[in-house]
Write an enzyme that holds these catalytic residues in place. Sequence first.
Site, PDB file in Angstrom:
ATOM      1  N   GLU A   1      46.945  16.522 102.828  1.00 50.77           N
ATOM      2  CA  GLU A   1      47.980  16.007 103.748  1.00 50.77           C
ATOM      3  C   GLU A   1      49.189  16.902 103.935  1.00 50.77           C
ATOM      4  O   GLU A   1      50.323  16.434 103.909  1.00 50.77           O
ATOM      5  CB  GLU A   1      48.417  14.611 103.280  1.00 50.77           C
ATOM      6  CG  GLU A   1      47.253  13.658 103.125  1.00 50.77           C
ATOM      7  CD  GLU A   1      47.664  12.254 102.690  1.00 50.77           C
ATOM      8  OE1 GLU A   1      48.849  12.039 102.361  1.00 50.77           O
ATOM      9  OE2 GLU A   1      46.786  11.386 102.671  1.00 50.77           O
TER      10      GLU A   1
ATOM     11  N   GLU B   1      37.217   9.692 102.494  1.00 49.82           N
ATOM     12  CA  GLU B   1      37.864   8.439 102.064  1.00 49.82           C
ATOM     13  C   GLU B   1      37.586   7.307 103.044  1.00 49.82           C
ATOM     14  O   GLU B   1      38.485   6.566 103.447  1.00 49.82           O
ATOM     15  CB  GLU B   1      39.379   8.655 101.934  1.00 49.82           C
ATOM     16  CG  GLU B   1      39.761   9.833 101.060  1.00 49.82           C
ATOM     17  CD  GLU B   1      41.255  10.013 100.848  1.00 49.82           C
ATOM     18  OE1 GLU B   1      42.030   9.078 101.122  1.00 49.82           O
ATOM     19  OE2 GLU B   1      41.653  11.103 100.387  1.00 49.82           O
TER      20      GLU B   1
HETATM   21  C1  GLA Z   1      45.334   9.131 100.505  1.00 46.18           C
HETATM   22  C2  GLA Z   1      44.878   9.885  99.288  1.00 46.18           C
HETATM   23  C3  GLA Z   1      43.997   9.063  98.425  1.00 46.18           C
HETATM   24  C4  GLA Z   1      44.498   7.642  98.276  1.00 46.18           C
HETATM   25  C5  GLA Z   1      44.750   7.041  99.605  1.00 46.18           C
HETATM   26  C6  GLA Z   1      45.250   5.623  99.474  1.00 46.18           C
HETATM   27  O1  GLA Z   1      44.395   9.059 101.495  1.00 46.18           O
HETATM   28  O2  GLA Z   1      44.233  11.075  99.591  1.00 46.18           O
HETATM   29  O3  GLA Z   1      43.936   9.658  97.170  1.00 46.18           O
HETATM   30  O4  GLA Z   1      45.670   7.638  97.509  1.00 46.18           O
HETATM   31  O5  GLA Z   1      45.719   7.821 100.253  1.00 46.18           O
HETATM   32  O6  GLA Z   1      44.751   4.974  98.366  1.00 46.18           O
END
Ligand code: GLA
Length: 340
Positions: free
Chosen positions: A136, A250
């Site tokens: 990020e 994710e």
């Molecule tokens: C981001 C992170 C993850 C997690 C999510 C929310 O996407 O990369 O590790 O913390 O937020 O749980």
Amino acid sequence: MAQEGKGLKDAYRECFLVGVSVNQRNISDSLQSNLIKREFSSMTAENDMKPVSVHPRDGVWTWDRADRIAGFCRQNGIKLRGHTLMWHNQMCDWMFYDGQHNLVSKEVLFQRMREHIHTVVSRYKDVVYCWDVFNEAVKDGPRNPDGPDQPLRESIFYKICGNDEFIRKAFQYAREADPNALLFYNDYNECDPTKCDRICEMVKEMKAAGVPIDGIGMQGHYNIHGPSAEDIEAAVSKYTRVVDHIHMTELDVRANREMGGQLEFSHNGEAAITEEIKKKQEDKYNEVFSIMRKHADKVDCVTFWNLSDRDSWLGADNYPLLFDRDYKPKKAYYVVRDFK
Ligand code: GLA
């Protein structure tokens, strides 16, 4: 290609690994750990390998939880995605400051990053097949209409460095520590066309300059309304032109009130999830997996963010995953598994 009675990992054997992010309960409870073993071929530690978890203070390393997850993978022959080496959240905040709580110089920051990355990567070298090296770092929002675009999030890393050197360094340190692990840049809102372009431009430029980036992680925190199939397809296609390895890292598809409109519901528990919402979620999962299968030559892994609705960071009432709060497969599970 439907494989009755088999897990997701078997249904997708010819396409890509199917992964899940886990907490400590998931790997200790036998019902949950059997579900992991039956369904998944890749795992990610939800929180336990993040900087704040393993390296809370200078010189203090807390490995127990991360070690247990790595041990579970070793024992069961499940591949482990390392997550995450550097991020502005859940970070070792001490790394940014000196004893007087002034920001350190970038040289000090780089030296601390290097030590962290080398130590963590070396410890799990035998079991981790890829790392999210930077999480990020690219910013959201429209381009600056009045001049050149500054593509980076104005994080504390950026404040200390003033440019993108901290990202380049993180990848170099990870490559030094493990020449064989695949190294990923990982981000959310990755199907937003502007952000997708920013990510592509940054990775392309860094690769051209010799920064060892192997792949792009598309986090895949979606909802029943979006992103659209067109935006997902466009983003994957753009990423495949920049790197050879795409992971969805994710994935979840939430059905929450923030979406508004006629599908708005309040958090009254599962009863609030109407048949219409369930159908929309099944359709979105179907769309996502169809697109990923189409790009299976470059997509190596699709990981769900948590095992069941009970475990989700979004809360069970958001109903975001394929297994319900009792670890039972929902209809969306069969839609994903028994693809035609
Ligand atoms: C981001 C992170 C993850 C997690 C999510 C929310 O996407 O990369 O590790 O913390 O937020 O749980």
